[in-house]
Write a protein that holds these residues in place. Structure first.
Motif, short mmCIF file in Angstrom:
data_model
loop_
_atom_site.label_atom_id
_atom_site.label_comp_id
_atom_site.label_asym_id
_atom_site.label_seq_id
_atom_site.Cartn_x
_atom_site.Cartn_y
_atom_site.Cartn_z
N LYS A 134 -10.11 13.27 -2.22
CA LYS A 134 -11.49 12.79 -2.10
C LYS A 134 -12.42 13.52 -3.09
O LYS A 134 -13.40 12.95 -3.54
N ARG A 135 -12.11 14.74 -3.42
CA ARG A 135 -12.91 15.47 -4.41
C ARG A 135 -12.61 15.00 -5.82
O ARG A 135 -13.48 14.99 -6.67
N ARG A 136 -11.36 14.65 -6.07
CA ARG A 136 -10.99 14.22 -7.43
C ARG A 136 -11.41 12.79 -7.72
O ARG A 136 -11.74 12.46 -8.85
N ILE A 137 -11.36 11.93 -6.71
CA ILE A 137 -11.76 10.53 -6.87
C ILE A 137 -12.95 10.31 -5.94
O ILE A 137 -12.79 10.24 -4.73
N ARG A 138 -14.11 10.20 -6.52
CA ARG A 138 -15.34 10.05 -5.73
C ARG A 138 -15.45 8.64 -5.16
O ARG A 138 -14.92 7.68 -5.71
N GLY A 139 -16.16 8.52 -4.05
CA GLY A 139 -16.47 7.22 -3.48
C GLY A 139 -15.38 6.59 -2.64
O GLY A 139 -15.35 5.38 -2.45
N LEU A 140 -14.46 7.40 -2.09
CA LEU A 140 -13.40 6.85 -1.25
C LEU A 140 -13.85 6.75 0.20
O LEU A 140 -14.42 7.68 0.75
N THR A 179 0.85 -1.19 0.00
CA THR A 179 0.00 0.00 0.00
C THR A 179 0.89 1.24 0.00
O THR A 179 1.74 1.39 0.87
N PRO A 180 0.70 2.14 -0.98
CA PRO A 180 1.55 3.34 -1.03
C PRO A 180 1.28 4.27 0.15
O PRO A 180 0.15 4.40 0.61
N GLU A 181 2.35 4.91 0.61
CA GLU A 181 2.27 5.86 1.72
C GLU A 181 2.80 7.20 1.25
O GLU A 181 3.90 7.29 0.71
N VAL A 182 2.01 8.24 1.44
CA VAL A 182 2.42 9.61 1.10
C VAL A 182 2.80 10.29 2.41
O VAL A 182 1.94 10.57 3.24
N LEU A 193 2.64 16.33 -4.13
CA LEU A 193 2.02 15.26 -3.34
C LEU A 193 0.82 14.68 -4.07
O LEU A 193 0.62 13.46 -4.11
N MET A 194 0.01 15.56 -4.66
CA MET A 194 -1.19 15.09 -5.37
C MET A 194 -0.83 14.32 -6.63
O MET A 194 -1.47 13.33 -6.96
N LYS A 195 0.20 14.77 -7.32
CA LYS A 195 0.65 14.06 -8.53
C LYS A 195 1.09 12.64 -8.16
O LYS A 195 0.72 11.67 -8.82
N PHE A 196 1.84 12.51 -7.08
CA PHE A 196 2.28 11.20 -6.61
C PHE A 196 1.10 10.34 -6.19
O PHE A 196 0.98 9.17 -6.56
#
Length: 147
Positions: free
Chosen positions: A72-78, A25-28, A39-42
């Motif tokens: 959460k706004r860019r990818i819905r349903g998280l 699982t990736p960690e930012v 950070l968002m690009k990664f």
């Protein structure tokens, strides 16, 4: 403290508060000097999987929360799990003039931290810190034309 200089800082490791998380699982890790766009690009490039973890310690907690909300706004349903914890930091201070009779100091501080797990899959809703996917439609006000 004007008679001392900081000689070293030792941060105690902070274990992941999500024990059954897969190892891949990736960690930012959000730092105070990190740029949000980087950070968002990664995060967006790694979100092809099922989950991602954001971490922030001390002054970077607010930036980590900002990144989570943007994602959460860019990818819905998280689905979201949030854990708050503290990391112990030990600072060692040495006297500027050893002949003055001053001793070395060791200061322990508890620094607040946040871990946020975002997942496309349903998480255990009974756990504290769970947040279901929400609707952002109510956040946008209709534009009104003023003449």
């Amino acid at each position: 403290m004007e008679n001392y200089r900081k000689a070293g800082v030792v941060e105690q490791p902070c274990p992941c508060p999500f024990p059954d998380l897969p190892a891949d699982t990736p960690e930012v890790r959000v730092r105070d000097g990190s740029k949000i766009r980087n950070l968002m690009k990664f995060a967006l490039s790694r979100m092809e999987g099922k989950a991602i973890v954001f971490t922030g310690m001390g002054p970077s907690v607010a930036k980590a929360i900002t990144c989570v909300e943007i994602l959460k706004r860019r990818i819905r349903g998280l689905h979201q799990f949030t854990r708050l914890l503290y990391r112990t930091v030990q600072e060692t201070w040495e006297p500027l003039e050893p002949a003055a009779g001053l001793d070395s100091l060791t200061v322990s501080r508890n620094v607040p931290g946040i871990w946020v797990l975002l997942s496309r899959e349903l998480l255990d809703c009974s756990q504290p810190g769970y947040q279901a996917p929400g609707s952002f439609d109510a956040l946008y006000l209709p534009s009104s034309s003023s003449e």
